[in-house]
Design a protein around this motif. Structure first.
Motif: not given
Length: 241
Positions: A88-90, A104-113, A124-127, A230-234
């Motif tokens: 989650y978050g990617y 395009k799903s991978d492209v979205f994840s790349f954009g997050v990166l 995910r943890k941005f405040r 959900t958990n912290k990463t997946t």
């Protein structure tokens, strides 16, 4: 070593100056282009994230962990699954909400990166003290206000940066995380934009999942037949029959 450690660790990231961050972004883009276009089969990674990018001794990035990757053959460009697994978050909106994944799903994840590498922050943890947006929403807000440069990690010395490069990377990141997959560029276009100093980039549209409690997340929570754990990463979503 995981990219996540160098980008997000408050002590180690001090050594990651802008030129190296740009090289890492470019290396990931070329690696993803190879998977999408140049390998024998078209590979969709489906779990591209900072902790799945390794850095060698010379800080060259290597995409790792192909445990849930899928291979497309022939003219296939997308697939639908009843079991959505990823971080989650990617993950892209169409993958989380409808189980649709594609290049395009991978492209979205790349954009997050890209936005994480530029800012030194996790999506995910941005405040932020003044709003409830996640990192994508914060980047979008700054972009609309004409203050995109404020997204850059404070630990990066501005004297070593080329502002045009930074703004271009932020714009590419926002283009990659747009809500609609058809609006996102292909990885070949991304590499071309990164390589071409004078490239004219389109204006990005509002990103998907750009704020906590957005309409996308409301749709996810209310969609009939979806059970989430959900958990912290997946995030794993089992779609009912």
């Amino acid at each position: 070593m995981h990219l996540l450690i160098y980008v997000l660790d408050t002590t180690k990231s001090n050594s990651l100056e802008w030129r190296k961050r740009l090289d890492i972004i470019m290396g990931i883009a070329r690696g993803l282009l190879y998977l999408h276009r140049d390998s024998r089969l078209r590979i969709i990674h489906r779990d591209l994230k900072a902790s799945n990018v390794l850095l060698d001794n010379e800080m060259n990035p290597k995409i790792s962990d192909f445990g849930i990757a899928r291979a497309f053959g022939g003219d296939q460009i997308s697939e639908k699954t009843r079991r959505v697994i990823g971080t989650y978050g990617y993950m892209s909106p169409e993958y989380i909400l409808r189980g649709l994944f594609s290049m395009k799903s991978d492209v979205f994840s790349f954009g997050v990166l890209v936005l994480e590498i530029v800012s030194g922050q996790r999506n995910r943890k941005f405040r932020h003290p003044n709003h409830t947006h996640n990192l994508l929403g914060h980047a979008w807000k700054l972009w609309v206000e004409g203050n995109a440069i404020k997204l850059v990690d404070e630990k990066v010395e501005t004297s070593t940066m080329l502002m045009s490069e930074v703004i271009k990377c932020i714009q590419i990141g926002l283009l990659c995380v747009q809500q609609r997959p058809e609006d996102r560029p292909t990885m070949s276009s991304v590499v071309s934009m990164l390589d071409n100093e004078g490239a004219m980039l389109p204006r990005p549209k509002q990103p998907g999942f750009y704020t906590e409690g957005s309409s996308d997340e409301t749709e996810l929570a209310s969609t009939t037949g979806i059970k989430c754990s959900t958990n912290k990463t997946t995030l794993t979503i089992l779609l009912g029959r």
